[in-house]
Structures are given as structure tokens and as C-alpha cells.
Motif scaffolding. Structure first.
Motif, PDB file in Angstrom:
ATOM      1  N   ALA A   1     -67.098 -22.390 -33.480  1.00 36.11           N
ATOM      2  CA  ALA A   1     -67.193 -20.979 -33.581  1.00 36.11           C
ATOM      3  C   ALA A   1     -65.045 -21.538 -34.474  1.00 36.11           C
ATOM      4  CB  ALA A   1     -67.174 -20.272 -32.669  1.00 36.11           C
ATOM      5  N   ASP A   2     -64.436 -22.276 -33.659  1.00 39.48           N
ATOM      6  CA  ASP A   2     -63.350 -22.640 -33.909  1.00 39.48           C
ATOM      7  C   ASP A   2     -62.791 -23.385 -36.061  1.00 39.48           C
ATOM      8  OD1 ASP A   2     -65.129 -24.910 -33.765  1.00 39.48           O
ATOM      9  OD2 ASP A   2     -62.860 -26.312 -33.156  1.00 39.48           O
ATOM     10  N   MET A   3     -64.494 -23.942 -35.726  1.00 36.90           N
ATOM     11  CA  MET A   3     -64.337 -24.242 -37.532  1.00 36.90           C
ATOM     12  C   MET A   3     -65.067 -23.184 -38.658  1.00 36.90           C
ATOM     13  SD  MET A   3     -66.886 -27.947 -37.262  1.00 36.90           S
ATOM     14  CE  MET A   3     -66.902 -27.771 -38.978  1.00 36.90           C
TER      15      MET A   3
ATOM     16  N   ALA B   1     -61.233 -21.177 -38.984  1.00 41.19           N
ATOM     17  CA  ALA B   1     -60.563 -21.822 -39.796  1.00 41.19           C
ATOM     18  C   ALA B   1     -60.980 -21.606 -40.989  1.00 41.19           C
ATOM     19  CB  ALA B   1     -60.634 -23.450 -39.255  1.00 41.19           C
ATOM     20  N   ARG B   2     -62.105 -22.193 -42.192  1.00 39.35           N
ATOM     21  CA  ARG B   2     -62.964 -21.707 -42.934  1.00 39.35           C
ATOM     22  C   ARG B   2     -62.609 -20.225 -43.173  1.00 39.35           C
ATOM     23  NH1 ARG B   2     -63.194 -21.051 -47.347  1.00 39.35           N
ATOM     24  NH2 ARG B   2     -64.410 -21.371 -49.175  1.00 39.35           N
ATOM     25  N   LEU B   3     -62.559 -19.314 -43.043  1.00 40.40           N
ATOM     26  CA  LEU B   3     -62.847 -17.786 -42.515  1.00 40.40           C
ATOM     27  C   LEU B   3     -61.086 -17.798 -43.198  1.00 40.40           C
ATOM     28  CD1 LEU B   3     -65.532 -16.352 -40.903  1.00 40.40           C
ATOM     29  CD2 LEU B   3     -65.237 -16.277 -42.939  1.00 40.40           C
ATOM     30  N   LYS B   4     -60.386 -17.984 -42.086  1.00 37.59           N
ATOM     31  CA  LYS B   4     -59.102 -18.155 -42.827  1.00 37.59           C
ATOM     32  C   LYS B   4     -58.333 -18.646 -43.553  1.00 37.59           C
ATOM     33  CE  LYS B   4     -57.105 -17.862 -38.019  1.00 37.59           C
ATOM     34  NZ  LYS B   4     -56.580 -18.304 -36.356  1.00 37.59           N
ATOM     35  N   GLU B   5     -58.790 -20.270 -44.669  1.00 42.41           N
ATOM     36  CA  GLU B   5     -58.745 -20.020 -46.080  1.00 42.41           C
ATOM     37  C   GLU B   5     -59.290 -19.410 -46.977  1.00 42.41           C
ATOM     38  OE1 GLU B   5     -61.325 -23.782 -45.677  1.00 42.41           O
ATOM     39  OE2 GLU B   5     -59.455 -24.959 -44.644  1.00 42.41           O
ATOM     40  N   ASP B   6     -60.511 -18.956 -46.250  1.00 39.82           N
ATOM     41  CA  ASP B   6     -60.758 -18.040 -47.718  1.00 39.82           C
ATOM     42  C   ASP B   6     -60.041 -16.942 -47.908  1.00 39.82           C
ATOM     43  OD1 ASP B   6     -62.458 -16.814 -48.894  1.00 39.82           O
ATOM     44  OD2 ASP B   6     -63.981 -15.811 -47.795  1.00 39.82           O
TER      45      ASP B   6
ATOM     46  N   ALA C   1     -68.710 -15.666 -29.676  1.00 40.85           N
ATOM     47  CA  ALA C   1     -67.512 -16.512 -29.770  1.00 40.85           C
ATOM     48  C   ALA C   1     -67.858 -16.423 -31.596  1.00 40.85           C
ATOM     49  CB  ALA C   1     -67.863 -18.317 -28.987  1.00 40.85           C
ATOM     50  N   VAL C   2     -69.223 -16.467 -32.321  1.00 44.09           N
ATOM     51  CA  VAL C   2     -68.837 -16.888 -33.107  1.00 44.09           C
ATOM     52  C   VAL C   2     -68.207 -15.246 -33.783  1.00 44.09           C
ATOM     53  CG1 VAL C   2     -69.935 -16.743 -35.692  1.00 44.09           C
ATOM     54  CG2 VAL C   2     -70.649 -18.397 -34.151  1.00 44.09           C
ATOM     55  N   ARG C   3     -68.809 -14.146 -33.212  1.00 42.47           N
ATOM     56  CA  ARG C   3     -68.507 -12.464 -33.327  1.00 42.47           C
ATOM     57  C   ARG C   3     -66.258 -12.763 -33.121  1.00 42.47           C
ATOM     58  NH1 ARG C   3     -67.136  -9.376 -37.010  1.00 42.47           N
ATOM     59  NH2 ARG C   3     -69.437  -9.191 -37.126  1.00 42.47           N
ATOM     60  N   LYS C   4     -66.079 -13.519 -32.400  1.00 42.40           N
ATOM     61  CA  LYS C   4     -64.139 -13.756 -31.632  1.00 42.40           C
ATOM     62  C   LYS C   4     -63.652 -14.117 -32.739  1.00 42.40           C
ATOM     63  CE  LYS C   4     -65.080 -13.051 -26.770  1.00 42.40           C
ATOM     64  NZ  LYS C   4     -65.195 -14.005 -25.071  1.00 42.40           N
ATOM     65  N   ALA C   5     -65.049 -15.346 -33.727  1.00 39.96           N
ATOM     66  CA  ALA C   5     -63.331 -16.659 -35.152  1.00 39.96           C
ATOM     67  C   ALA C   5     -63.863 -14.982 -35.850  1.00 39.96           C
ATOM     68  CB  ALA C   5     -64.866 -17.612 -35.170  1.00 39.96           C
TER      69      ALA C   5
ATOM     70  N   ASP D   1     -63.643 -12.094 -36.168  1.00 40.11           N
ATOM     71  CA  ASP D   1     -62.459 -11.102 -35.954  1.00 40.11           C
ATOM     72  C   ASP D   1     -61.187 -11.325 -36.006  1.00 40.11           C
ATOM     73  OD1 ASP D   1     -64.460  -9.171 -36.438  1.00 40.11           O
ATOM     74  OD2 ASP D   1     -64.248  -9.313 -33.471  1.00 40.11           O
ATOM     75  N   ALA D   2     -61.088 -12.761 -35.146  1.00 40.23           N
ATOM     76  CA  ALA D   2     -59.281 -13.417 -35.416  1.00 40.23           C
ATOM     77  C   ALA D   2     -58.978 -13.764 -36.664  1.00 40.23           C
ATOM     78  CB  ALA D   2     -60.010 -14.768 -34.556  1.00 40.23           C
ATOM     79  N   ALA D   3     -60.107 -14.247 -37.698  1.00 42.92           N
ATOM     80  CA  ALA D   3     -59.720 -14.726 -38.674  1.00 42.92           C
ATOM     81  C   ALA D   3     -59.167 -13.302 -39.758  1.00 42.92           C
ATOM     82  CB  ALA D   3     -60.798 -15.251 -39.706  1.00 42.92           C
ATOM     83  N   GLY D   4     -59.621 -12.312 -38.680  1.00 42.65           N
ATOM     84  CA  GLY D   4     -59.799 -10.911 -39.705  1.00 42.65           C
ATOM     85  C   GLY D   4     -60.131 -10.967 -40.943  1.00 42.65           C
ATOM     86  N   HIS D   5     -61.394 -11.855 -41.173  1.00 45.66           N
ATOM     87  CA  HIS D   5     -62.022 -11.772 -42.255  1.00 45.66           C
ATOM     88  C   HIS D   5     -63.362 -10.109 -41.867  1.00 45.66           C
ATOM     89  CE1 HIS D   5     -64.977 -13.014 -45.556  1.00 45.66           C
ATOM     90  NE2 HIS D   5     -63.853 -14.218 -45.496  1.00 45.66           N
ATOM     91  N   PRO D   6     -64.163  -9.804 -43.010  1.00 46.08           N
ATOM     92  CA  PRO D   6     -64.812  -8.415 -43.118  1.00 46.08           C
ATOM     93  C   PRO D   6     -66.610  -9.559 -43.743  1.00 46.08           C
ATOM     94  CG  PRO D   6     -64.095  -8.962 -45.718  1.00 46.08           C
ATOM     95  CD  PRO D   6     -62.611 -10.000 -44.535  1.00 46.08           C
ATOM     96  N   ALA D   7     -66.743 -10.192 -43.358  1.00 44.15           N
ATOM     97  CA  ALA D   7     -68.096 -11.398 -43.257  1.00 44.15           C
ATOM     98  C   ALA D   7     -68.711 -10.475 -42.944  1.00 44.15           C
ATOM     99  CB  ALA D   7     -68.007 -12.529 -43.249  1.00 44.15           C
ATOM    100  N   LEU D   8     -70.414 -10.243 -43.434  1.00 45.60           N
ATOM    101  CA  LEU D   8     -71.568  -9.826 -41.519  1.00 45.60           C
ATOM    102  C   LEU D   8     -72.217 -10.693 -40.922  1.00 45.60           C
ATOM    103  CD1 LEU D   8     -73.640  -7.971 -44.556  1.00 45.60           C
ATOM    104  CD2 LEU D   8     -72.394  -6.741 -42.696  1.00 45.60           C
ATOM    105  N   LEU D   9     -72.060 -11.450 -39.747  1.00 49.71           N
ATOM    106  CA  LEU D   9     -72.622 -11.730 -38.854  1.00 49.71           C
ATOM    107  C   LEU D   9     -74.089 -11.579 -38.921  1.00 49.71           C
ATOM    108  CD1 LEU D   9     -72.783 -14.247 -37.040  1.00 49.71           C
ATOM    109  CD2 LEU D   9     -71.909 -11.811 -35.778  1.00 49.71           C
ATOM    110  N   ILE D  10     -74.841 -12.585 -39.472  1.00 49.95           N
ATOM    111  CA  ILE D  10     -76.168 -12.784 -39.716  1.00 49.95           C
ATOM    112  C   ILE D  10     -76.688 -13.693 -39.087  1.00 49.95           C
ATOM    113  CG2 ILE D  10     -77.889 -12.848 -41.574  1.00 49.95           C
ATOM    114  CD1 ILE D  10     -76.824 -12.015 -43.201  1.00 49.95           C
ATOM    115  N   VAL D  11     -78.403 -12.938 -38.070  1.00 51.47           N
ATOM    116  CA  VAL D  11     -78.515 -15.148 -37.121  1.00 51.47           C
ATOM    117  C   VAL D  11     -79.544 -14.714 -36.640  1.00 51.47           C
ATOM    118  CG1 VAL D  11     -78.599 -14.959 -34.203  1.00 51.47           C
ATOM    119  CG2 VAL D  11     -76.000 -13.788 -35.414  1.00 51.47           C
ATOM    120  N   ASP D  12     -80.531 -15.428 -37.088  1.00 56.01           N
ATOM    121  CA  ASP D  12     -81.677 -16.136 -36.433  1.00 56.01           C
ATOM    122  C   ASP D  12     -81.810 -15.907 -34.918  1.00 56.01           C
ATOM    123  OD1 ASP D  12     -84.152 -17.879 -36.149  1.00 56.01           O
ATOM    124  OD2 ASP D  12     -83.436 -19.104 -36.702  1.00 56.01           O
ATOM    125  N   THR D  13     -82.379 -15.748 -34.138  1.00 59.63           N
ATOM    126  CA  THR D  13     -83.336 -15.939 -33.055  1.00 59.63           C
ATOM    127  C   THR D  13     -84.868 -15.976 -33.439  1.00 59.63           C
ATOM    128  OG1 THR D  13     -82.063 -15.077 -30.537  1.00 59.63           O
ATOM    129  CG2 THR D  13     -82.694 -12.650 -32.321  1.00 59.63           C
TER     130      THR D  13
END
Length: 403
Positions: free
Chosen positions: A128-130, A133-138, A163-167, A169-181
Motif C-alpha cells: 500500500a505504501d508504494m 507514493a505513486r498517487l502522490k506523484e500523480d 490498507a489500499v483504501r487508506k493509501a 485517501d492519504a494521497a488525497g487522490h480521486p481514483a476508483l478502487l477496483i478489487v478482484d476477490t
């Protein structure tokens, strides 16, 4: 001419991580006569199903049911939310994350594939940290979605989606979260609403204990709004027509009626047992199988104990041993099917499924077949995995009253 016997005596042990064995109760439900999918009886069934399936995804929002495999639901998730040329961030955790990335390319989406390097990267979960970091660059918000696999079937890793959702949100990014379960649903804990997932993809042939042929998109309000602006071509997959028809329990095309009978029965089985109990027994089975692998003196494919899968365990063979050759001996001698190593893990490991319609004795027999097959293959084992699993299950009953 020698006639091949595909139906030897006794029941075949299907211990791949899906499709999983279908309970007789579900097979009987599927054998009922097909009804008119435009008639009132079907509408009542449809409304009942759509309500029950929400409980499995732990959502109060709509769940789309497709007469398709999980691959179809992958495409539906992307086609309903993306436009040509859109950029998405995908995290490489294994073979199925890789296949989803390849699909995105074919759909004229631009996937950026993030991950840890090489084969070792396939032995860990989503970092999630990676992603953060990438979303903060975007800063221009060019990345429209983050796509991750919850339970990576090829490796036995269950990633931390919260943790991915928290990442994000922490980046302040509007990207959708799409998950394969696809392989996680109804076997590993999953919370569509609480984890802030926008589109969840799943399928029928794993924890839901059905044959292949049904798949799902669980939606969020944000995803539904995004679908109104998405420009990728779609017809069969389009959410709008399905959501409208679903209001009365119907579909805009012919649904897989008899598979839906089976789904209704599967949902009753899971909900009657209670999802907490279902998830606890999967965790217990997984721990028992891992105890066996440890007793054998072999490595587990997943290197991070915090993300061990409750659905399957990957067993890494010693250097110089072809895992596929071992699997072949186990299949031919003991009528036991195990999952093969895929992609970067091909030939390095085999996968033991411990999900769905299973019990302690099923797994003891499975481990016995593995142990005997490895010995026949010349694999040097430290000790008995069967004994270790028996001891674990005896010392850790699912119900305390069984002690």
C-alpha cells in the motif's frame, strides 16, 4: 485400444483452488426444471438473490450478477468505469494480476504496473505504501483507478484491501478502487462498503461452491456515477440496463436460470451457517495445511505470514524438483488434483486448495496424497505433514465444545 478411465472408483479429490467441489445439495437445486425468466416466479427469485448476495459482499449497494466467468466481470468493471486511453494503476502480485493488466491493454486502457521485482515479488501482497507514493506523484490525477487482487490464486497471498483504501485517501487522490476477490469471496473476509471499494469483482466457482458460469460486480455510488461518463464501448456488460431490470428481479437478457437456483442454495448454506463461522473454518483449515508444510520442511510460497491465504497454500519444491512432475504422480496414483504453478511460479510449486465444501478428513486425505506423492518423487521430507495437521486440528477444534 486402451480405453482411458476418467471415472475411477471413489470420489475424485479436487483440491485445486477453484473450481471447488460442488455440494450435492447445490447440484440437486440446479437440477430443478427451468422456469420462464420473464414470469413472476423468476422475479421473486431474482429479488431474493440480489438481497442475499449483498450480505456476502457486506454491502448495501447493488451487486450485478452476470452469466459469465470471472474474466467477464473483470472486463465489466473496466468497461463501465473507464474511457479509451484512461490510465490505471495496477499492482502485480501474481499471475491473475498480470492477466488483468493484459486485458486492460486490449481494452485501450493504459495500465501502469507497479510491484516488487521478479519471482520474489510474487511471494508478497500489495504494498500500500508504494501505491500511496505513486498517487502522490500523480498531481494531475491522470490515474483513474487503482486495480488490485485481494486473494491472488496463483500464490496464496491475501492482500490488505483496507490498507489500499487508506493509501488512496492519504494521497488525497480521486481514483476508483477496483478489487478482484474472485477466489476470496465467501472464504476470506471481505467488506465492500467498510473498505471503501468502488467495484468488486468475483465469481461463482470458488468459495460460493458453484460450477463456473456466474460472476459479479459489487458497486459503490461513486462507481455508478463514473459509469455515466465512461466511454469504453459496452452492451452486454452495461450496468445501467441491468440495474434497471434488477429493480423487479429480472435481467435485460436471458440469465443462467439453473445456475441461479444453485446460487440461491449456496447463499442459504453460507448464511445459515453464518459468515463468521465460514471464515473461521477457512482460517483453521489453512493453518492446519501450513502446519503440514512446515513439518515437511518445505517453504510456503507466501513469505509474509500476515497475508497467508485462507483459501489455498502454495508449496514450494526444493531446488531441482519439478513441481509439475510431482503433481502428475499425485494425480495418476491417488486421483488427486492440485493447482499448478502459474507464470513466474511455473514448475516451482503446487497449490493445495482448502476452500468451500471441505472438512478435516478431506484435507487429511489430501495431505496424505501429497506426502505419498512427494516421497514417490524422491522429495526429501523432514517429517510427516499428515501427523502435524492431525495434531493441529485435534488441538484447535472449530467449536470449543469439541475439545
Amino acid at each position: 485400444m486402451l480405453k482411458l478411465n476418467f471415472h475411477p472408483s471413489g470420489r475424485h479429490f479436487l483440491q485445486i483452488p477453484g473450481p471447488s467441489p460442488v455440494p450435492d445439495r447445490i447440484l440437486r437445486a440446479m437440477s430443478l426444471p427451468t422456469i420462464d425468466h420473464r414470469g413472476p416466479e423468476f422475479g421473486a427469485l431474482g429479488l431474493e438473490l440480489l438481497s442475499k448476495i449483498q450480505k456476502i459482499f457486506k454491502t448495501e449497494n447493488p451487486v450485478i450478477i452476470y452469466p459469465a466467468s470471472g474474466t467477464g466481470a473483470w472486463e465489466a468493471a473496466l468497461a463501465n468505469t473507464m474511457s479509451p486511453g484512461d490510465k490505471v494503476l495496477m499492482f502485480e502480485t501474481g499471475h491473475f494480476a498480470t492477466l488483468w493488466q493484459k486485458m486492460a491493454l486490449r481494452l485501450d486502457i493504459q495500465p501502469e504496473f507497479l510491484g516488487l521485482p521478479g519471482y520474489e515479488g510474487w511471494r508478497h501482497g500489495v504494498q500500500a505504501d508504494m501505491i500511496e507514493a505513486r498517487l502522490k506523484e500523480d498531481t494531475n490525477h491522470e490515474l483513474k483507478a487503482v486495480c488490485v487482487v485481494h486473494n491472488e490464486t496463483s500464490t496464496g497471498v491475501t492482500s490488505d484491501i483496507a490498507a489500499v483504501r487508506k493509501a488512496i485517501d492519504a494521497a488525497g487522490h480521486p481514483a476508483l478502487l477496483i478489487v478482484d476477490t474472485i477466489s476470496g469471496l465467501a472464504s476470506a473476509d471481505y467488506c465492500h462498503d467498510a473498505w471503501g471499494v468502488d467495484v468488486t469483482v468475483s465469481g461463482s466457482q470458488k468459495g460460493l461452491m458453484l460450477p463456473p458460469g456466474i460472476s459479479f460486480n459489487a458497486l459503490s455510488p461513486k462507481a455508478i456515477e463514473a459509469s455515466k461518463q465512461a466511454k469504453l464501448p459496452k452492451s452486454f456488460w452495461a450496468w445501467d440496463e441491468i440495474l434497471e431490470a434488477n429493480k423487479n428481479g429480472y435481467w435485460p437478457y436471458t440469465p443462467s436460470t439453473n445456475l441461479l437456483y444453485g446460487l440461491n442454495e449456496a447463499l442459504d448454506m453460507l448464511l445459515d451457517e453464518g459468515m463468521e463461522h465460514v471464515l473461521a473454518r477457512h482460517q483453521r483449515w489453512a493453518a492446519g495445511v501450513r502446519a503440514a508444510v512446515e513439518a515437511w520442511g518445505l517453504e510456503i510460497q507466501c513469505l509474509d505470514p500476515s497475508v497467508y491465504s485462507p483459501v489455498l497454500t502454495g508449496v514450494v519444491m526444493p531446488e531441482g524438483v519439478d513441481a509439475d512432475a510431482v503433481r502428475k504422480i499425485i494425480y495418476e496414483r491417488f486421483d488427486l488434483s492440485l493447482g499448478m504453478g502459474l507464470g513466474k511460479a511455473k514448475g516451482k510449486m503446487f497449490r493445495i486448495g482448502h476452500l468451500g465444501d471441505c472438512n478435516d478428513l478431506t484435507l487429511i486425505a489430501t495431505l496424505g496424497g501429497c506426502e505419498a506423492g512427494m516421497k514417490l518423487s524422491g522429495v526429501n521430507l523432514k517429517g510427516s505433514g499428515v501427523t502435524a495437521a492431525l495434531d493441529y486440528f485435534a488441538a484447535n477444534p472449530l467449536n470449543p465444545s469439541e475439545r
